[in-house]
Design a protein around this motif. Structure first.
Motif, mmCIF file in Angstrom:
data_model
loop_
_atom_site.group_PDB
_atom_site.id
_atom_site.type_symbol
_atom_site.label_atom_id
_atom_site.label_comp_id
_atom_site.label_asym_id
_atom_site.label_seq_id
_atom_site.Cartn_x
_atom_site.Cartn_y
_atom_site.Cartn_z
ATOM 1 N N SER A 193 0.841 -1.203 0.000
ATOM 2 C CA SER A 193 0.000 0.000 0.000
ATOM 3 C C SER A 193 0.867 1.240 0.000
ATOM 4 N N GLY A 194 0.213 2.382 -0.157
ATOM 5 C CA GLY A 194 0.922 3.647 -0.186
ATOM 6 C C GLY A 194 1.536 4.018 1.153
ATOM 7 N N ALA A 195 0.755 3.845 2.212
ATOM 8 C CA ALA A 195 1.258 4.217 3.536
ATOM 9 C C ALA A 195 2.478 3.374 3.899
ATOM 10 N N THR B 256 5.427 4.817 1.968
ATOM 11 C CA THR B 256 6.012 6.056 2.505
ATOM 12 C C THR B 256 6.751 5.772 3.818
ATOM 13 N N PHE C 221 -0.239 14.667 2.472
ATOM 14 C CA PHE C 221 -0.828 13.353 2.723
ATOM 15 C C PHE C 221 0.157 12.257 2.352
ATOM 16 N N HIS C 222 0.542 11.479 3.351
ATOM 17 C CA HIS C 222 1.454 10.371 3.091
ATOM 18 C C HIS C 222 0.905 9.048 3.608
ATOM 19 N N GLY C 223 -0.389 9.003 3.910
ATOM 20 C CA GLY C 223 -0.999 7.749 4.344
ATOM 21 C C GLY C 223 -1.495 7.830 5.774
ATOM 22 N N GLU D 194 5.107 15.571 -1.898
ATOM 23 C CA GLU D 194 4.391 15.068 -3.077
ATOM 24 C C GLU D 194 4.633 16.080 -4.204
ATOM 25 N N GLU E 59 -4.547 14.678 -2.036
ATOM 26 C CA GLU E 59 -5.597 14.949 -1.041
ATOM 27 C C GLU E 59 -5.590 16.425 -0.652
ATOM 28 N N ASP F 274 7.074 11.611 -2.940
ATOM 29 C CA ASP F 274 5.951 10.688 -2.784
ATOM 30 C C ASP F 274 5.095 10.726 -4.061
ATOM 31 N N VAL G 60 2.893 8.341 -4.848
ATOM 32 C CA VAL G 60 1.832 7.338 -4.672
ATOM 33 C C VAL G 60 0.602 7.683 -5.511
ATOM 34 N N GLN G 61 0.262 8.972 -5.546
ATOM 35 C CA GLN G 61 -0.931 9.363 -6.317
ATOM 36 C C GLN G 61 -0.584 9.921 -7.704
ATOM 37 N N LYS H 256 -0.877 3.083 -5.444
ATOM 38 C CA LYS H 256 -2.093 3.285 -6.248
ATOM 39 C C LYS H 256 -2.067 2.686 -7.663
HETATM 40 C C1 LIG Z 1 -3.034 7.588 -1.204
HETATM 41 C C2 LIG Z 1 -1.733 8.149 -0.795
HETATM 42 C C3 LIG Z 1 -0.939 7.538 0.198
HETATM 43 C C4 LIG Z 1 -1.421 6.378 1.011
HETATM 44 O O1 LIG Z 1 -1.735 5.262 0.258
HETATM 45 P P1 LIG Z 1 -2.598 4.064 0.907
HETATM 46 O O2 LIG Z 1 -2.506 2.989 -0.119
HETATM 47 O O3 LIG Z 1 -3.969 4.580 1.139
HETATM 48 O O4 LIG Z 1 -1.947 3.686 2.186
HETATM 49 C C5 LIG Z 1 0.314 8.080 0.438
HETATM 50 N N1 LIG Z 1 0.754 9.150 -0.225
HETATM 51 C C6 LIG Z 1 0.007 9.765 -1.172
HETATM 52 C C7 LIG Z 1 0.569 10.943 -1.903
HETATM 53 C C8 LIG Z 1 -1.262 9.294 -1.487
HETATM 54 O O5 LIG Z 1 -2.012 9.916 -2.374
#
Ligand SMILES: *Cc1c(COP(=O)(O)O)cnc(C)c1O
Length: 388
Positions: free
Chosen positions: A94-96, A99, A128-130, A180, A185, A213, A215-216, A242
């Motif tokens: 997962s993203g969290a 990170t 937002f990092h999770g 990010e 978010e 980061d 992730v998104q 993601k």
């Molecule tokens: C969604 C997100 C996360 C967390 O990802 P999860 O899979 O929900 O744990 C971390 N960083 C960013 C930039 C995100 O958008």
């Protein structure tokens, strides 16, 4: 009565199937899905090649421990490194987790070179990092951390765009800056390329690490494989998640060899991370989304979408304050709270999702068709006209 914990404010709707850009309810009502699981289903729903991949792999092998070699993971890591700055990859779910693992790698690197006191992470306030305990304190958001104390030490914050404060917050204890490239978010705030360049220079000067980061914003969402690529900056560590699984839970941390060297056997692990089923899917996603042709299409169609959204902004200057974002990571910032607008879009069968600061987030699948973009534009236009 629902036995699910009420930690989400769920909309009163559910879906039974999906195909491409569309979702269908049990009674066959069709919605244009421009949420796509929050930038997760980068190839839309039920992509034939992903179905084929999961079918094939599920008959062969689902899961083995990371105590053994996993060729599918080797393959995906190689592809990720060939396409990016990275030399090594560590898979998560997962993203969290990605990170958090990125933070661990940064700290472990300084530990390994005899500077264990260099362990603080500097990030943007209200980023937002999770949602894990460390990740919420890394994000520095009051809303996310409320009631979850004691505060996890080791995190400092600066305000988005406040370069003076950023410089002031770097101390001899700072290990890394984590940002990010495009805040998701947080309201689709793009860090301009020249700022990313300055950030890299600053990190070099202070001999600290740069964690981006993605992730998104990563995995081709902006029309480049990574959102930071246009800036030509080379980060040290990049958490992803993601989009890389196309709907299957996968996370990963990409890193250069300098920091990877500190992650010796036993320093980190994950039971599920990088299992054969996940890796098979990741390989197929990567094969599709990282080609030049695919990326060019994302660039072309997102440009068309953004241009027309800006036209709507001109047409409704009292409703739309700003169109933000890059590629298919798009935010429509309103002058008013966005809830009513989102509800009206949904009444018109277009699904979108909120972000901070009165922003409506629009996240189409990366292979969205032009006529689907036109359909969304028509609905957004209609709602603007109704609210005028
Ligand atoms: C969604 C997100 C996360 C967390 O990802 P999860 O899979 O929900 O744990 C971390 N960083 C960013 C930039 C995100 O958008």
């Amino acid at each position: 009565m629902s036995h699910l914990v009420k930690n989400y404010n769920r909309k009163k709707i559910s879906f039974v199937k999906g195909k491409g850009s569309y979702l269908y309810t049990a009674n066959g009502i069709k919605y244009l899905d421009f949420v796509q699981g929050i930038a997760v289903n980068c190839l839309g729903h039920a992509h034939p090649r992903l179905i084929e991949t999961i079918k094939k792999q599920s008959k062969k092998l689902w899961h083995v421990s990371n105590a053994f070699q996993i060729p599918e993971g080797e393959k995906l890591a190689k592809k990720l490194c060939q396409k990016t700055f990275a030399d090594s990859v560590m898979f998560q779910n997962s993203g969290a987790e990605a990170t958090e693992a990125a933070i661990k790698v940064a700290r472990r690197y300084f530990y390994s070179i005899g500077k264990p006191n260099k362990n603080r992470i500097l990030s943007v306030k209200n980023s937002f990092h999770g949602r894990t305990i460390a990740a919420i304190f890394a994000s520095g958001s009051k809303k996310m951390t409320e009631g979850f104390g004691p505060k996890v030490p080791g995190f400092d914050h600066f305000l988005f765009g406040d370069h003076k404060l950023l410089k002031k917050k770097i101390t001899k204890y700072t290990a890394a800056i984590m940002v990010e490239p495009i805040m998701g978010e947080g309201g689709i705030n793009v860090i301009p390329d020249f700022c990313l360049k300055e950030l890299r220079k600053l990190c070099d000067k202070k001999k600290i690490l740069l964690i981006l980061d993605e992730v998104q914003c990563g995995i081709s969402r902006t029309g480049d494989f990574f959102a930071f690529e246009q800036s030509k900056v080379k980060p040290d560590i990049v958490p992803i998640a993601k989009g890389i699984g196309g709907g299957f839970p996968i996370g990963a941390v990409l890193m250069n060899k300098k920091v990877a060297a500190s992650m010796t056997p036993g320093t980190h692990g994950s039971t599920f991370g990088g299992n054969p089923l996940a890796m098979a899917v990741g390989n197929t996603v990567m094969d599709i989304v990282s080609t030049k042709k695919f990326l060019n299409n994302v660039k072309k169609f997102s440009k068309y979408f953004l241009l027309n959204l800006n036209n709507l902004k001109e047409k409704y200057p009292k409703i739309i304050k700003e169109i933000r974002g890059r590629g298919f990571l798009i935010g429509i910032q309103l002058y008013k709270d966005q809830s009513r607008f989102i509800k009206k879009l949904m009444d018109n069968k277009l699904l979108t999702i909120r972000a901070a600061n009165q922003v409506i987030r629009i996240l189409p699948p990366l292979n969205v068709k032009k006529k689907e973009i036109d359909q969304a534009l028509k609905i957004i236009n209609k709602v603007c006209a109704e609210l005028k």
